[in-house]
Scaffold this motif. Structure first.
Motif, mmCIF file in Angstrom:
data_model
loop_
_atom_site.group_PDB
_atom_site.id
_atom_site.type_symbol
_atom_site.label_atom_id
_atom_site.label_comp_id
_atom_site.label_asym_id
_atom_site.label_seq_id
_atom_site.Cartn_x
_atom_site.Cartn_y
_atom_site.Cartn_z
ATOM 1 N N PRO A 143 0.825 -1.219 0.000
ATOM 2 C CA PRO A 143 0.000 0.000 0.000
ATOM 3 C C PRO A 143 0.852 1.260 0.000
ATOM 4 C CG PRO A 143 0.039 -0.991 2.186
ATOM 5 C CD PRO A 143 0.752 -1.951 1.281
ATOM 6 N N LEU A 144 0.377 2.256 -0.707
ATOM 7 C CA LEU A 144 1.028 3.570 -0.714
ATOM 8 C C LEU A 144 0.282 4.448 0.279
ATOM 9 C CD1 LEU A 144 2.948 5.720 -1.737
ATOM 10 C CD2 LEU A 144 1.517 5.980 -3.778
ATOM 11 N N SER A 145 0.878 4.667 1.432
ATOM 12 C CA SER A 145 0.199 5.310 2.550
ATOM 13 C C SER A 145 -0.144 6.767 2.276
ATOM 14 C CB SER A 145 1.066 5.224 3.809
ATOM 15 O OG SER A 145 0.572 6.044 4.828
ATOM 16 N N GLU A 146 -1.323 7.163 2.733
ATOM 17 C CA GLU A 146 -1.714 8.564 2.632
ATOM 18 C C GLU A 146 -0.763 9.458 3.409
ATOM 19 O OE1 GLU A 146 -5.327 9.745 4.774
ATOM 20 O OE2 GLU A 146 -5.326 7.802 5.771
ATOM 21 N N ARG A 147 -0.186 8.946 4.495
ATOM 22 C CA ARG A 147 0.719 9.764 5.309
ATOM 23 C C ARG A 147 1.971 10.133 4.517
ATOM 24 N NH1 ARG A 147 2.885 7.900 9.786
ATOM 25 N NH2 ARG A 147 2.608 9.828 10.963
ATOM 26 N N ARG A 166 -4.796 5.675 -6.304
ATOM 27 C CA ARG A 166 -4.661 4.422 -5.562
ATOM 28 C C ARG A 166 -3.839 4.627 -4.284
ATOM 29 N NH1 ARG A 166 -2.310 -0.068 -8.383
ATOM 30 N NH2 ARG A 166 -3.582 -1.391 -7.014
ATOM 31 N N ILE A 167 -4.205 5.641 -3.545
ATOM 32 C CA ILE A 167 -3.570 5.909 -2.251
ATOM 33 C C ILE A 167 -4.330 5.134 -1.175
ATOM 34 C CG2 ILE A 167 -2.886 7.680 -0.623
ATOM 35 C CD1 ILE A 167 -1.485 7.846 -3.340
ATOM 36 N N SER A 168 -3.610 4.474 -0.280
ATOM 37 C CA SER A 168 -4.233 3.697 0.787
ATOM 38 C C SER A 168 -4.355 4.543 2.048
ATOM 39 C CB SER A 168 -3.397 2.448 1.095
ATOM 40 O OG SER A 168 -3.315 1.607 -0.026
ATOM 41 N N ARG A 169 -5.500 4.435 2.687
ATOM 42 C CA ARG A 169 -5.694 5.139 3.941
ATOM 43 C C ARG A 169 -4.846 4.487 5.024
ATOM 44 N NH1 ARG A 169 -9.825 8.768 3.009
ATOM 45 N NH2 ARG A 169 -8.661 9.892 4.617
ATOM 46 N N SER A 170 -4.425 5.293 5.987
ATOM 47 C CA SER A 170 -3.538 4.822 7.044
ATOM 48 C C SER A 170 -4.324 4.466 8.296
ATOM 49 C CB SER A 170 -2.499 5.900 7.375
ATOM 50 O OG SER A 170 -1.798 5.585 8.564
ATOM 51 N N ALA A 171 -3.907 3.385 8.955
ATOM 52 C CA ALA A 171 -4.545 2.997 10.208
ATOM 53 C C ALA A 171 -4.354 4.063 11.276
ATOM 54 C CB ALA A 171 -3.968 1.663 10.691
ATOM 55 N N ALA A 172 -3.342 4.921 11.100
ATOM 56 C CA ALA A 172 -3.098 5.992 12.060
ATOM 57 C C ALA A 172 -4.018 7.189 11.828
ATOM 58 C CB ALA A 172 -1.638 6.446 11.980
ATOM 59 N N CYS A 173 -4.735 7.203 10.700
ATOM 60 C CA CYS A 173 -5.546 8.378 10.344
ATOM 61 C C CYS A 173 -7.039 8.089 10.282
ATOM 62 C CB CYS A 173 -5.093 8.934 8.990
ATOM 63 S SG CYS A 173 -3.380 9.497 8.955
ATOM 64 N N VAL A 174 -7.440 6.837 10.155
ATOM 65 C CA VAL A 174 -8.856 6.511 10.057
ATOM 66 C C VAL A 174 -9.226 5.522 11.151
ATOM 67 C CG1 VAL A 174 -8.902 6.890 7.570
ATOM 68 C CG2 VAL A 174 -8.474 4.592 8.449
ATOM 69 N N PRO A 184 -7.993 -2.091 1.367
ATOM 70 C CA PRO A 184 -6.660 -2.214 1.964
ATOM 71 C C PRO A 184 -6.312 -0.977 2.795
ATOM 72 C CG PRO A 184 -6.600 -2.750 -0.369
ATOM 73 C CD PRO A 184 -7.937 -2.131 -0.101
ATOM 74 N N VAL A 185 -5.647 -1.197 3.915
ATOM 75 C CA VAL A 185 -5.235 -0.121 4.811
ATOM 76 C C VAL A 185 -3.737 -0.234 5.055
ATOM 77 C CG1 VAL A 185 -5.488 0.862 7.124
ATOM 78 C CG2 VAL A 185 -7.488 -0.027 5.927
ATOM 79 N N ALA A 186 -3.033 0.903 5.065
ATOM 80 C CA ALA A 186 -1.607 0.921 5.379
ATOM 81 C C ALA A 186 -1.444 0.811 6.894
ATOM 82 C CB ALA A 186 -0.971 2.205 4.863
ATOM 83 N N MET A 187 -0.883 -0.289 7.339
ATOM 84 C CA MET A 187 -0.784 -0.570 8.774
ATOM 85 C C MET A 187 0.574 -0.219 9.358
ATOM 86 S SD MET A 187 -3.816 -1.758 9.353
ATOM 87 C CE MET A 187 -3.625 -2.456 10.988
ATOM 88 N N HIS A 188 1.610 -0.209 8.543
ATOM 89 C CA HIS A 188 2.975 -0.072 9.066
ATOM 90 C C HIS A 188 3.666 1.146 8.459
ATOM 91 C CE1 HIS A 188 2.347 -4.045 10.774
ATOM 92 N NE2 HIS A 188 2.036 -4.499 9.574
ATOM 93 N N ASP A 189 3.054 2.307 8.605
ATOM 94 C CA ASP A 189 3.627 3.531 8.049
ATOM 95 C C ASP A 189 4.086 4.489 9.146
ATOM 96 O OD1 ASP A 189 1.141 4.125 8.986
ATOM 97 O OD2 ASP A 189 0.456 5.213 7.220
ATOM 98 N N PHE A 190 4.471 3.946 10.276
ATOM 99 C CA PHE A 190 4.870 4.799 11.395
ATOM 100 C C PHE A 190 6.278 5.368 11.228
ATOM 101 C CE2 PHE A 190 1.759 1.726 13.068
ATOM 102 C CZ PHE A 190 0.787 2.618 13.491
ATOM 103 N N ASP A 191 6.967 4.950 10.144
ATOM 104 C CA ASP A 191 8.283 5.531 9.878
ATOM 105 C C ASP A 191 8.194 6.862 9.160
ATOM 106 O OD1 ASP A 191 7.238 4.337 7.633
ATOM 107 O OD2 ASP A 191 9.141 3.487 6.938
ATOM 108 N N VAL A 192 6.969 7.325 8.836
ATOM 109 C CA VAL A 192 6.804 8.655 8.248
ATOM 110 C C VAL A 192 6.967 9.685 9.373
ATOM 111 C CG1 VAL A 192 5.267 10.220 7.014
ATOM 112 C CG2 VAL A 192 5.244 7.772 6.481
ATOM 113 N N PRO A 193 7.978 10.529 9.303
ATOM 114 C CA PRO A 193 8.219 11.474 10.404
ATOM 115 C C PRO A 193 7.191 12.603 10.412
ATOM 116 C CG PRO A 193 9.759 11.890 8.622
ATOM 117 C CD PRO A 193 8.985 10.650 8.232
#
Length: 413
Positions: A143-147, A166-174, A184-193
């Motif tokens: 997934p390409l995270s929205e973050r 085709r941007i995936s929503r982030s579990a940190a945002c929704v 599909p949801v981006a689950m592991h995008d916490f490396d985005v500062p």
């Protein structure tokens, strides 16, 4: 008789700029001076269609050639099946750091980028006004995270035109309770500062706070969680002049599920919005088919409805993509937008608000399909016009339908 080299430099440059790319490359190998003269034209528009070409460009093209690049398109999809250690992020950062005059950037991503490395490189792209980012891989796997998308876009100081696909929503945002099971949801995008201005608020609606952004296009992206988005701050008031929205493959069988989200995005753009392009139908609340409990959002189960909603903004131009919006949904879409003060409606295949001239290369079958579609659209538009009551759509002046070469119709009101 004047020789080639005796001509003024300004004239030589003008001649080179008028030549087709193949002729420019041929001229560049004739002598050293012609090579130097042709370099800006050769590298003005760089297209790297694969991960292999990206790697080769980063390794073998002299770094100082980057100053000639005005437009850059990069795809990270691998053409070779042989695994090879290669970092698309490092190669992309190498190219971007040398592209001081870059104005347009397109990223077609089939593999993840390293956010801590790629985001700082964007802050130095002071001249980029157009940015296109899309996922060309499997959204379920990569997934390409929205973050990440929001952080990259917000880092461009001069961005005016943004395209997302085709941007995936982030579990940190929704709220995951709002997300249909098949999205599909981006689950592991916490490396985005955190972003210097937006902080950790990197959900898609934060794009509306980019002060320079004027054109926003969102394609094939689930927006269903945005039914209550709100931009209240005067400092972050949207300045969007054109908004393009299409549906998505996950809820395409019942687009009414996302209807509130689409109207919320339109509403959030506010009074600056002038052009609206739709690749999805809209439906009045009374016409929305009640979804199954597994698809309805948690917030909608708690709040049955709201009164006194802010009205939709006035929009001068409405464009409908006839390849994505079915003719039978025209009336419902127009009903939703009836108070927007629309003066012109255009309908064509594709999402171009100013449809290009149709190609001469049309086979008989394609033309006949277009003619059949035109008749259906004409019937729907005639029915719509006859149903108008007094005072409805009083600002509407023109409707254009263009579906092919000489396959068009127009109504002037």
């Amino acid at each position: 008789m004047c020789s080639w080299h005796s001509l003024p430099t300004e004239l030589l440059i003008d001649i080179v700029n008028r030549l087709p790319s193949s002729a420019v490359r041929a001229l560049a190998v004739t002598c050293r001076s012609s090579h130097s003269l042709c370099l800006p034209a050769i590298f003005a528009n760089v297209i790297l269609p694969s991960a292999e070409s990206l790697q080769a460009f980063a390794l073998h093209v002299p770094r100082h050639y980057g100053r000639y690049i005005l437009s850059l398109s990069v795809c990270t999809e691998r053409k070779s099946t042989h695994p090879e250690h290669f970092s698309p992020t490092d190669a992309l950062v190498t190219i971007l750091s040398a592209s001081s005059r870059l104005q347009s950037l397109a990223l077609l991503l089939a593999s993840p980028l390293d956010p801590p490395k790629i985001i700082p490189a964007f802050a130095h792209l002071n001249n980029v006004h157009t940015f296109d980012i899309r996922n060309c891989g499997l959204e379920e796997d990569v997934p390409l995270s929205e973050r990440l998308a929001v952080s990259l876009a917000a880092s461009l100081p001069s961005l005016t035109h943004l395209r997302l696909s085709r941007i995936s929503r982030s579990a940190a945002c929704v709220d995951l309770c709002d997300v249909p099971y098949n999205v599909p949801v981006a689950m592991h995008d916490f490396d985005v500062p955190p972003h210097p201005r937006l902080g950790t608020n990197l959900a898609l609606p934060s794009l509306l706070t980019i002060p320079t952004l004027r054109i926003l296009e969102i394609r094939d992206t689930w927006l269903g969680s945005d039914s209550r988005l709100d931009i209240n701050s005067d400092e972050s008031r949207p300045r969007i002049e054109k908004l393009l929205l299409t549906g998505n493959m996950y809820t395409s069988d019942n687009p009414a599920l996302d209807n509130d989200a689409y109207t919320a995005w339109i509403r959030a753009c506010g009074p600056s919005l002038n052009t609206l392009a739709l690749g999805t139908a809209l439906a009045p609340k009374a016409d929305v088919v009640p979804p199954s409990p597994s698809l309805v959002s948690h917030s909608e189960r708690e709040i049955p409805g709201e009164n006194g909603e802010v009205e939709l903004p006035r929009v001068s131009h409405l464009h409908v993509d006839a390849s994505l919006v079915t003719v039978d949904t025209l009336s419902s879409t127009m009903e939703v937008l009836s108070d927007c003060g629309i003066t012109r409606v255009t309908i064509s295949y594709g999402d171009h608000t100013s449809p290009p001239e149709p190609s001469d290369e049309e086979d008989d079958f394609t033309r006949q399909c277009a003619l059949d579609d035109l008749e259906e659209w004409k019937d729907a538009i005639e029915e719509f016009l006859q149903s108008l009551g007094s005072g409805q759509w009083h600002a509407l002046r023109r409707i254009d339908v263009t579906l092919g070469k000489d396959v068009r119709a127009m109504w002037e009101l």
